[in-house]
Design a protein around this motif. Structure first.
Motif, mmCIF file in Angstrom:
data_model
loop_
_atom_site.group_PDB
_atom_site.id
_atom_site.type_symbol
_atom_site.label_atom_id
_atom_site.label_comp_id
_atom_site.label_asym_id
_atom_site.label_seq_id
_atom_site.Cartn_x
_atom_site.Cartn_y
_atom_site.Cartn_z
ATOM 1 N N SER A 168 -1.608 -0.933 9.214
ATOM 2 C CA SER A 168 -2.245 0.356 9.433
ATOM 3 C C SER A 168 -3.444 0.575 8.505
ATOM 4 C CB SER A 168 -1.203 1.465 9.206
ATOM 5 O OG SER A 168 -1.748 2.730 9.493
ATOM 6 N N VAL A 169 -3.635 -0.342 7.547
ATOM 7 C CA VAL A 169 -4.660 -0.135 6.520
ATOM 8 C C VAL A 169 -6.024 -0.673 6.974
ATOM 9 C CG1 VAL A 169 -5.369 -0.805 4.187
ATOM 10 C CG2 VAL A 169 -3.008 -0.102 4.625
ATOM 11 N N ARG A 170 -7.060 0.124 6.746
ATOM 12 C CA ARG A 170 -8.436 -0.283 7.045
ATOM 13 C C ARG A 170 -9.281 -0.113 5.789
ATOM 14 N NH1 ARG A 170 -5.921 -1.711 10.404
ATOM 15 N NH2 ARG A 170 -5.831 -1.251 12.619
ATOM 16 N N LEU A 171 -10.265 -1.010 5.628
ATOM 17 C CA LEU A 171 -11.216 -0.872 4.530
ATOM 18 C C LEU A 171 -12.485 -0.244 5.077
ATOM 19 C CD1 LEU A 171 -12.071 -1.319 1.619
ATOM 20 C CD2 LEU A 171 -12.735 -3.643 2.211
ATOM 21 N N PHE B 207 0.836 -1.199 0.000
ATOM 22 C CA PHE B 207 0.000 0.000 0.000
ATOM 23 C C PHE B 207 0.874 1.253 0.000
ATOM 24 C CE2 PHE B 207 -3.300 -2.893 1.494
ATOM 25 C CZ PHE B 207 -4.408 -2.394 0.830
ATOM 26 N N VAL B 208 0.446 2.243 -0.760
ATOM 27 C CA VAL B 208 1.094 3.553 -0.746
ATOM 28 C C VAL B 208 0.000 4.609 -0.605
ATOM 29 C CG1 VAL B 208 3.094 2.841 -2.134
ATOM 30 C CG2 VAL B 208 1.054 3.724 -3.276
ATOM 31 N N LEU C 294 0.789 -2.521 6.025
ATOM 32 C CA LEU C 294 -0.475 -3.263 5.952
ATOM 33 C C LEU C 294 -1.242 -3.205 7.273
ATOM 34 C CD1 LEU C 294 -2.343 -5.159 4.347
ATOM 35 C CD2 LEU C 294 -0.975 -7.078 5.158
ATOM 36 N N PRO D 125 4.959 4.604 1.291
ATOM 37 C CA PRO D 125 4.412 3.303 1.686
ATOM 38 C C PRO D 125 3.578 3.391 2.966
ATOM 39 C CG PRO D 125 6.798 3.379 1.991
ATOM 40 C CD PRO D 125 6.425 4.652 1.312
ATOM 41 N N VAL D 126 2.494 2.608 3.012
ATOM 42 C CA VAL D 126 1.650 2.513 4.209
ATOM 43 C C VAL D 126 1.713 1.065 4.680
ATOM 44 C CG1 VAL D 126 -0.695 2.764 5.110
ATOM 45 C CG2 VAL D 126 0.093 4.278 3.272
#
Lengths: 157, 157
Positions: B141-144, B129-130, B139, B136-137
């Motif tokens: 830290s990523v939410r849908l 993820f960017v 994973l 870059p982010v």
């Protein structure tokens, strides 16, 4: 959803498609990542037949992408809910990449009903390439190399 | 490979799966990105029936993912080859994400017959993820988020 075997198993893209290439699997994972956990929630979101949904949820549990947990609402029988596992969460980049491509090349609306965000900042996060050190690599610079392996690299039949 | 219509078209992940969710489509794009262009090359790599391959190549051309071009070997009839378009090339992150997941969670070997590399450095490139600025982010830290849209978001029936 069949396991790959032998020569056909060499390519990890083909292996993944054998597990999540079926048309409902990634949409169920999408809904689970967005917070759905109960049968009725998936069913409402997807408009899928109950027996097919039950089958697909079972397959995703088998593959360690979802896990089953019992819950009981007051005065009702025990039911099962489905929670995305860490293995399932790692499908997020694939979902984001497919979603980004669809938004760019199959647009029917200006926006999507879903978006990935960086929870630390609230800013949108999209799929892209990074190197081993986590540095972004521009798409124009990326090449796919065939490095080894058998001739037959399709999905399991 | 059917076009989505109406309410079912709202989610770009579902729209992409309606085009490339079929089991051969992404493997054909994989081979095209790795340099295959001729019918026999795809057929040998995939072990797919000729009529099915012809159908799938045609669908990918229709969707602007591949383009047809004529070529003629000395002393032979004119034939067609299939080149990946810029639109098709933008599926690379989805392939890389599926391949990365397969390599991590469905391992049958230590290595893959394919890998994405940064052509500028030769270093492996993987999906991640960017943010909008290309940073870059992680994973974790990523939410849908579900942000809007209709209830029915499945693929076209």
């Amino acid at each position: 959803m069949t396991a790959t075997t032998g020569l056909t198993a060499a390519c990890p893209i083909a292996r993944s498609l054998a597990v999540v290439g079926e048309k409902w699997a990634l949409l169920i994972v999408r809904d689970a990542l967005a917070g759905a956990s109960r049968f009725a929630q998936f069913r409402t979101s997807l408009g899928i037949a109950p027996d097919m949904l039950a089958d697909r949820l079972g397959k995703l549990v088998e593959h360690g992408i979802l896990e089953r947990r019992s819950y009981r609402e007051p005065g009702e029988r025990a039911r099962e809910e489905y929670l995305v596992t860490p293995v399932g969460r790692e499908l997020a980049p694939a979902l984001a990449a497919l979603g980004g491509w669809g938004l760019a090349h199959l647009p029917v609306a200006d926006s999507s009903p879903f978006r990935f965000v960086d929870a630390a900042t609230g800013a949108p996060a999209v799929a892209g390439f990074v190197d081993a050190a986590g540095r972004p690599v521009p798409l124009e610079s990326v090449r796919l190399e065939r490095i080894a392996g058998p001739v037959v690299t399709g999905p399991a039949r």
